[in-house]
Design a protein around this motif. Structure first.
Motif, PDB file in Angstrom:
ATOM      1  N   LEU A 161       0.825  -1.210   0.000  1.00 15.63           N
ATOM      2  CA  LEU A 161       0.000   0.000   0.000  1.00 15.63           C
ATOM      3  C   LEU A 161       0.855   1.254   0.000  1.00 15.63           C
ATOM      4  N   SER A 199       0.896   3.718  -3.441  1.00 16.19           N
ATOM      5  CA  SER A 199      -0.186   4.492  -2.818  1.00 16.19           C
ATOM      6  C   SER A 199      -1.155   5.058  -3.850  1.00 16.19           C
ATOM      7  N   SER A 203      -3.365   2.278  -5.118  1.00 10.38           N
ATOM      8  CA  SER A 203      -4.291   1.887  -4.057  1.00 10.38           C
ATOM      9  C   SER A 203      -5.434   2.884  -3.934  1.00 10.38           C
ATOM     10  N   GLU A 207      -6.620   4.945  -6.276  1.00 10.22           N
ATOM     11  CA  GLU A 207      -7.509   4.854  -7.443  1.00 10.22           C
ATOM     12  C   GLU A 207      -8.379   3.595  -7.376  1.00 10.22           C
ATOM     13  N   ALA A 208      -7.801   2.493  -6.906  1.00  8.87           N
ATOM     14  CA  ALA A 208      -8.572   1.259  -6.782  1.00  8.87           C
ATOM     15  C   ALA A 208      -9.659   1.400  -5.720  1.00  8.87           C
ATOM     16  N   ALA A 209      -9.334   2.092  -4.618  1.00  9.37           N
ATOM     17  CA  ALA A 209     -10.324   2.302  -3.566  1.00  9.37           C
ATOM     18  C   ALA A 209     -11.477   3.173  -4.060  1.00  9.37           C
ATOM     19  N   SER A 256     -10.963  -4.574  -4.121  1.00 12.62           N
ATOM     20  CA  SER A 256     -10.584  -3.791  -5.291  1.00 12.62           C
ATOM     21  C   SER A 256      -9.128  -3.348  -5.193  1.00 12.62           C
ATOM     22  N   VAL A 257      -8.731  -2.923  -4.005  1.00  9.47           N
ATOM     23  CA  VAL A 257      -7.330  -2.511  -3.787  1.00  9.47           C
ATOM     24  C   VAL A 257      -6.392  -3.708  -3.899  1.00  9.47           C
ATOM     25  N   GLN A 304      -5.763  -4.777  -7.542  1.00 12.57           N
ATOM     26  CA  GLN A 304      -4.872  -3.855  -8.247  1.00 12.57           C
ATOM     27  C   GLN A 304      -3.433  -3.972  -7.764  1.00 12.57           C
ATOM     28  N   LEU A 305      -3.249  -4.224  -6.478  1.00 13.68           N
ATOM     29  CA  LEU A 305      -1.891  -4.401  -5.956  1.00 13.68           C
ATOM     30  C   LEU A 305      -1.261  -5.673  -6.511  1.00 13.68           C
TER      31      LEU A 305
END
Length: 409
Positions: free
Chosen positions: A23, A27, A30, A32-34, A232-233, A236-237
């Motif tokens: 994270l 960052s 993270s 944008e995914a959130a 979602s985060v 993407q990570l």
């Protein structure tokens, strides 16, 4: 590995610390995914799920679940090995989508209307996608075909019913809830009496009932929103550190001998975590991939539900003694059944003349480009499926009752 194992504690701690470092290192990704997860929850999940949860809570308070319990008892016991109240969960679960069935099953378990084993059977096959999502978002939004929506819906819900029949064998020696007492009174009259007694036993005025229903629905939806944002985060990570690409390569190698097109590995991996991403990836597979394979993977992903949904269900079930493992086994079997049914039904369904008329692709720029008429068609199909399903349950229950009363074997 036992949940009390120190090794499991160490693995969970290390995994969480690794996520924290990712994270920090990514960052922007993270964030944008959130935001993307929050947008999905606010624009899609919240408005589509809130009314169903509120209404289901109100119906339970009014005793409607007891009405279904008495009326559908002759059908639900022999078919699914659950009490008649399971018919209410089936109707609401199939029409409102995941994880509403888990919420209703938890309430039934808390009220003592189902046993532990019956709750595990019930939540295993009633956790499905709602028809509006299957037909509107996936079929019309991703595949641009109303015909695909009918095929996906049939395979998705038919495989769920088959799973319920199969899962009646789960924990065969476990205790069951109290069956209905034999009486000469007509079944509909007994159902109305049960509903009236349940409403009187609840004792809450209608205003209090509505307030509690809204409060419970908001609590559940905020929990669902949190899981959607977190997963979602995480997805993407995993893509940022190329873990997803590695899993796709491994999966393509493993599934290759079984005839699965390697291009669909992306959709399988995406669907493992989140159902919407998996269905979208299946629709975007290269044109060289047979359309029947795309439909089979999309149906399997819809039936699997994704780890995000599983986390939501596990959180809801944690309030009771209902185990999560039977539910996860049911999701895996449901995905397999849905994929197999797609191959079986594909030829007969696509050969029907009235379905061929709906097979002409309607190319749209994105899911946000759906016209009002398409959403209205999807909504009508959703209502038709809910009405037909409930009517079949009621008619089946009456038929079984008639045969039993006349001693027809």
């Amino acid at each position: 590995m036992s949940r009390h194992s120190p090794i499991l504690t160490m693995l969970l701690a290390v995994s969480t610390i690794a996520l924290v470092f990712m994270l920090v290192a990514h960052s922007q990704i993270s964030f944008e995914a959130a935001v993307r997860g929050l947008k999905i929850w606010w624009e899609v999940v919240f408005p589509s799920t809130l009314p169903f949860i509120v209404l289901s809570e109100v119906l339970m308070g009014l005793g409607v679940v007891h009405f279904f319990g008495v009326l559908l008892e002759p059908l639900m016991r022999p078919l699914f090995n659950v009490p008649g109240t399971g018919g209410f969960v089936i109707a609401m679960g199939f029409s409102s989508g995941y994880p509403v069935a888990a919420k209703l099953t938890t309430r039934l378990r808390e009220q003592g209307n189902v046993t532990k084993a019956e709750g595990e059977r019930l939540v295993a096959f009633t956790t499905t996608g709602d028809p509006l999502f299957v037909m509107g978002a996936v079929a019309i939004g991703f595949f641009h075909s109303e015909q695909m929506g009918i095929i996906l819906s049939l395979t998705h819900y038919l495989s769920a019913v088959l799973l319920g029949i199969l899962f009646r064998l789960h924990a065969p020696s476990a205790t069951i809830s109290k069956p209905l007492e034999k009486t000469r009174m007509a079944l509909p009259i007994r159902a109305l009496q049960a509903m009236h007694r349940a409403r009187l036993a609840d004792r809450r005025p209608f205003g209090k009932l509505m307030g509690d229903a809204v409060q419970s629905a908001l609590t559940t939806l905020f929990m669902i929103g949190g899981f959607i944002i977190v997963f979602s985060v995480i997805i993407q990570l995993f893509q940022a550190i190329h873990l997803t690409a590695f899993i796709i390569q491994v999966l393509a190698f493993v599934l290759g001998p079984f005839g699965v097109p390697p291009a669909l590995s992306q959709s399988i991996v995406s669907g493992l975590f989140e159902v919407t991403l998996g269905a979208q990836a299946a629709s975007e597979a290269p044109a060289a991939v047979p359309i029947v394979w795309k439909a089979a993977i999309a149906s399997a992903v819809l039936s699997w539900g994704g780890l995000s949904v599983h986390a939501q269900v596990a959180s809801i079930l944690s309030a009771t003694d209902i185990r999560v493992m039977p539910y996860l086994i049911g999701r895996s079997i449901h995905a397999l059944l849905a994929a197999v049914l797609t191959f079986i039904l594909w030829g007969p369904l696509t050969s029907l003349a009235w379905l061929k008329e709906k097979s002409v692709p309607v190319f749209l720029p994105s899911t946000t480009g759906l016209t009002v008429s398409h959403w209205w068609d999807a909504f009508l199909y959703s209502g038709v499926i809910a009405v037909i399903g409930t009517s079949l349950l009621l008619l089946g229950s009456m038929l079984v009752r008639f045969l039993h009363s006349h001693k027809i074997r």
